[in-house]
Scaffold this motif. Structure first.
Motif, PDB file in Angstrom:
ATOM      1  N   VAL A 194      -2.180  -6.983   1.113  1.00 53.98           N
ATOM      2  CA  VAL A 194      -1.910  -8.084   0.197  1.00 53.98           C
ATOM      3  C   VAL A 194      -2.894  -8.074  -0.972  1.00 53.98           C
ATOM      4  O   VAL A 194      -2.569  -8.497  -2.082  1.00 53.98           O
ATOM      5  CB  VAL A 194      -1.961  -9.426   0.951  1.00 53.98           C
ATOM      6  CG1 VAL A 194      -1.797 -10.604   0.004  1.00 53.98           C
ATOM      7  CG2 VAL A 194      -0.876  -9.464   2.022  1.00 53.98           C
ATOM      8  N   THR A 195      -4.106  -7.575  -0.748  1.00 50.83           N
ATOM      9  CA  THR A 195      -5.101  -7.541  -1.824  1.00 50.83           C
ATOM     10  C   THR A 195      -4.684  -6.616  -2.964  1.00 50.83           C
ATOM     11  O   THR A 195      -5.189  -6.739  -4.081  1.00 50.83           O
ATOM     12  CB  THR A 195      -6.457  -7.085  -1.269  1.00 50.83           C
ATOM     13  OG1 THR A 195      -6.320  -5.790  -0.642  1.00 50.83           O
ATOM     14  CG2 THR A 195      -6.962  -8.072  -0.218  1.00 50.83           C
ATOM     15  N   LYS A 196      -3.788  -5.669  -2.687  1.00 53.25           N
ATOM     16  CA  LYS A 196      -3.309  -4.758  -3.728  1.00 53.25           C
ATOM     17  C   LYS A 196      -2.077  -5.293  -4.449  1.00 53.25           C
ATOM     18  O   LYS A 196      -1.611  -4.660  -5.408  1.00 53.25           O
ATOM     19  CB  LYS A 196      -2.978  -3.387  -3.116  1.00 53.25           C
ATOM     20  CG  LYS A 196      -4.131  -2.706  -2.424  1.00 53.25           C
ATOM     21  CD  LYS A 196      -3.697  -1.368  -1.865  1.00 53.25           C
ATOM     22  CE  LYS A 196      -4.819  -0.658  -1.139  1.00 53.25           C
ATOM     23  NZ  LYS A 196      -4.388   0.651  -0.576  1.00 53.25           N
ATOM     24  N   CYS A 197      -1.517  -6.412  -3.994  1.00 52.79           N
ATOM     25  CA  CYS A 197      -0.245  -6.902  -4.512  1.00 52.79           C
ATOM     26  C   CYS A 197      -0.476  -8.096  -5.431  1.00 52.79           C
ATOM     27  O   CYS A 197      -0.878  -9.170  -4.959  1.00 52.79           O
ATOM     28  CB  CYS A 197       0.679  -7.303  -3.362  1.00 52.79           C
ATOM     29  SG  CYS A 197       0.879  -6.010  -2.105  1.00 52.79           S
ATOM     30  N   PRO A 198      -0.244  -7.949  -6.735  1.00 48.22           N
ATOM     31  CA  PRO A 198      -0.395  -9.100  -7.636  1.00 48.22           C
ATOM     32  C   PRO A 198       0.635 -10.172  -7.334  1.00 48.22           C
ATOM     33  O   PRO A 198       1.801  -9.887  -7.076  1.00 48.22           O
ATOM     34  CB  PRO A 198      -0.173  -8.474  -9.022  1.00 48.22           C
ATOM     35  CG  PRO A 198       0.611  -7.236  -8.761  1.00 48.22           C
ATOM     36  CD  PRO A 198       0.180  -6.733  -7.420  1.00 48.22           C
ATOM     37  N   GLY A 222       4.140 -11.359  -9.834  1.00 49.29           N
ATOM     38  CA  GLY A 222       4.442 -10.338 -10.828  1.00 49.29           C
ATOM     39  C   GLY A 222       5.843  -9.797 -10.630  1.00 49.29           C
ATOM     40  O   GLY A 222       6.565 -10.183  -9.700  1.00 49.29           O
ATOM     41  N   LEU A 223       6.252  -8.893 -11.485  1.00 51.68           N
ATOM     42  CA  LEU A 223       7.569  -8.293 -11.354  1.00 51.68           C
ATOM     43  C   LEU A 223       7.634  -7.450 -10.089  1.00 51.68           C
ATOM     44  O   LEU A 223       6.738  -6.641  -9.819  1.00 51.68           O
ATOM     45  CB  LEU A 223       7.884  -7.431 -12.576  1.00 51.68           C
ATOM     46  CG  LEU A 223       8.148  -8.182 -13.892  1.00 51.68           C
ATOM     47  CD1 LEU A 223       8.354  -7.189 -15.031  1.00 51.68           C
ATOM     48  CD2 LEU A 223       9.364  -9.083 -13.757  1.00 51.68           C
ATOM     49  N   CYS A 224       8.709  -7.618  -9.334  1.00 56.37           N
ATOM     50  CA  CYS A 224       8.850  -6.883  -8.075  1.00 56.37           C
ATOM     51  C   CYS A 224       8.922  -5.372  -8.327  1.00 56.37           C
ATOM     52  O   CYS A 224       8.381  -4.581  -7.548  1.00 56.37           O
ATOM     53  CB  CYS A 224      10.103  -7.352  -7.332  1.00 56.37           C
ATOM     54  SG  CYS A 224      10.023  -9.075  -6.774  1.00 56.37           S
ATOM     55  N   SER A 225       9.565  -4.978  -9.401  1.00 57.11           N
ATOM     56  CA  SER A 225       9.746  -3.552  -9.674  1.00 57.11           C
ATOM     57  C   SER A 225       8.443  -2.859 -10.057  1.00 57.11           C
ATOM     58  O   SER A 225       8.378  -1.629 -10.067  1.00 57.11           O
ATOM     59  CB  SER A 225      10.768  -3.360 -10.787  1.00 57.11           C
ATOM     60  OG  SER A 225      10.366  -4.049 -11.967  1.00 57.11           O
ATOM     61  N   ARG A 226       7.415  -3.633 -10.368  1.00 57.35           N
ATOM     62  CA  ARG A 226       6.134  -3.050 -10.763  1.00 57.35           C
ATOM     63  C   ARG A 226       5.069  -3.181  -9.680  1.00 57.35           C
ATOM     64  O   ARG A 226       3.896  -2.904  -9.938  1.00 57.35           O
ATOM     65  CB  ARG A 226       5.641  -3.706 -12.056  1.00 57.35           C
ATOM     66  CG  ARG A 226       6.542  -3.407 -13.253  1.00 57.35           C
ATOM     67  CD  ARG A 226       5.937  -3.928 -14.541  1.00 57.35           C
ATOM     68  NE  ARG A 226       6.788  -3.621 -15.682  1.00 57.35           N
ATOM     69  CZ  ARG A 226       6.508  -3.954 -16.948  1.00 57.35           C
ATOM     70  NH1 ARG A 226       5.377  -4.598 -17.211  1.00 57.35           N
ATOM     71  NH2 ARG A 226       7.342  -3.648 -17.920  1.00 57.35           N
ATOM     72  N   LEU A 227       5.461  -3.612  -8.522  1.00 61.86           N
ATOM     73  CA  LEU A 227       4.510  -3.700  -7.412  1.00 61.86           C
ATOM     74  C   LEU A 227       4.086  -2.304  -6.964  1.00 61.86           C
ATOM     75  O   LEU A 227       4.859  -1.349  -7.044  1.00 61.86           O
ATOM     76  CB  LEU A 227       5.135  -4.447  -6.239  1.00 61.86           C
ATOM     77  CG  LEU A 227       5.294  -5.963  -6.365  1.00 61.86           C
ATOM     78  CD1 LEU A 227       6.054  -6.501  -5.166  1.00 61.86           C
ATOM     79  CD2 LEU A 227       3.945  -6.653  -6.489  1.00 61.86           C
ATOM     80  N   PRO A 228       2.870  -2.159  -6.461  1.00 59.92           N
ATOM     81  CA  PRO A 228       2.450  -0.876  -5.882  1.00 59.92           C
ATOM     82  C   PRO A 228       3.299  -0.535  -4.657  1.00 59.92           C
ATOM     83  O   PRO A 228       3.846  -1.432  -3.996  1.00 59.92           O
ATOM     84  CB  PRO A 228       0.988  -1.121  -5.504  1.00 59.92           C
ATOM     85  CG  PRO A 228       0.559  -2.275  -6.347  1.00 59.92           C
ATOM     86  CD  PRO A 228       1.768  -3.138  -6.518  1.00 59.92           C
ATOM     87  N   PRO A 229       3.427   0.725  -4.321  1.00 60.93           N
ATOM     88  CA  PRO A 229       4.248   1.125  -3.168  1.00 60.93           C
ATOM     89  C   PRO A 229       3.810   0.501  -1.853  1.00 60.93           C
ATOM     90  O   PRO A 229       4.636   0.293  -0.959  1.00 60.93           O
ATOM     91  CB  PRO A 229       4.081   2.647  -3.140  1.00 60.93           C
ATOM     92  CG  PRO A 229       3.741   3.017  -4.542  1.00 60.93           C
ATOM     93  CD  PRO A 229       2.922   1.886  -5.074  1.00 60.93           C
TER      94      PRO A 229
END
Length: 253
Positions: A71-75, A78-85
């Motif tokens: 979760v610490t890597k997930c803004p 934000g836009l779902c399509s720009r989330l980290p893998p």
């Protein structure tokens, strides 16, 4: 007459004794009946307590409130399509054409919140990415471990088994951590410019060789006065073209 009076007194005494004995027996039966009547509900209550105590009490399992590390890597928002893998789970499409753009259906992981283009929260979305495995990415898209026990100036140049990790913003197929054989490229902190400057100025005293950790060659140059200038000239050329490097086999910085 006295004998007759004695017999009558004896009969009365026996009658009184018989009456008292019957009264004692009747009082004992009544007491037992009362004891039985009172003990029955107590035994029933005891049974109810026993039967209740044998039942395992039901406790509701509390839901885990621990937040996953990803979760610490997930803004947030934000836009779902720009989330980290690491923040999403996607249906892998291995039938895509290598090197071509492909669309993948994805879903956010628990505790991750994101929105669409209309700023509406969503869970299911699609992403576009190039169809390729992680180990086929460009070298700038992943980071690998370095080895400090291989020679970079050996011929042929040595390789080492590195562990590589894809950068957080890069999407790819397969494992995001993979092994790869890489050329030895570590450095011990020696500067090529410093070695060349020492070779030109103090090369006759072996300063350049001492700096590179080659103390035997440095002593040889020191006691021979740089081979009367011949060693100094040769070392300037060898260090200048990068043929002579640090003694630990590392690269110049």
């Amino acid at each position: 007459m006295a004998a007759l009076a004695g017999v009558r007194a004896l009969r009365r005494l026996c009658g009184v004794a018989l009456f008292l004995s019957q009264l004692y027996v009747l009082s004992g039966r009544a007491g037992s009946l009362m004891t039985t009547k009172h003990s029955q509900p107590q035994s029933t209550f005891a049974k109810s307590l026993t039967s209740t105590s044998t039942n395992t009490p039901y406790f509701k399992v509390a839901e885990s409130t621990e937040i996953p590390s990803y979760v610490t890597k997930c803004p947030s928002n934000g836009l779902c399509s720009r989330l980290p893998p690491d923040c999403m789970t996607c249906n892998t499409n291995y039938s895509c054409i290598y090197g071509k753009l492909a669309t993948f259906d994805c879903k956010v992981k628990p505790h991750v919140h994101c929105v669409d283009q209309n700023n509406q929260e969503q869970e299911n979305f699609t992403i576009n990415m190039t169809c390729q495995f992680c180990w086929q990415l460009a070298t700038t898209d992943y980071v690998c471990t370095n080895s400090t026990n291989c020679m970079t100036v050996s011929c042929p140049r040595q390789r080492y088994n590195a562990t590589c990790t894809v950068r957080d913003h890069i999407h790819c197929l397969g494992n995001r951590v993979f092994p790869k054989m890489l050329y030895c490229n570590w450095t011990g902190g020696y500067k090529w410019s410093t070695a060349l400057a020492l070779s030109i100025t103090l090369g006759g005293f072996g300063a350049d060789r001492f700096y590179l950790g080659q103390w035997r060659e440095g002593l040889g140059k020191l006691f021979s006065f740089g081979g009367l200038g011949i060693w100094t000239l040769i070392d300037v050329l060898l260090i200048g073209v990068g043929y002579v490097g640090p003694a630990d086999g590392s690269l110049y910085i």
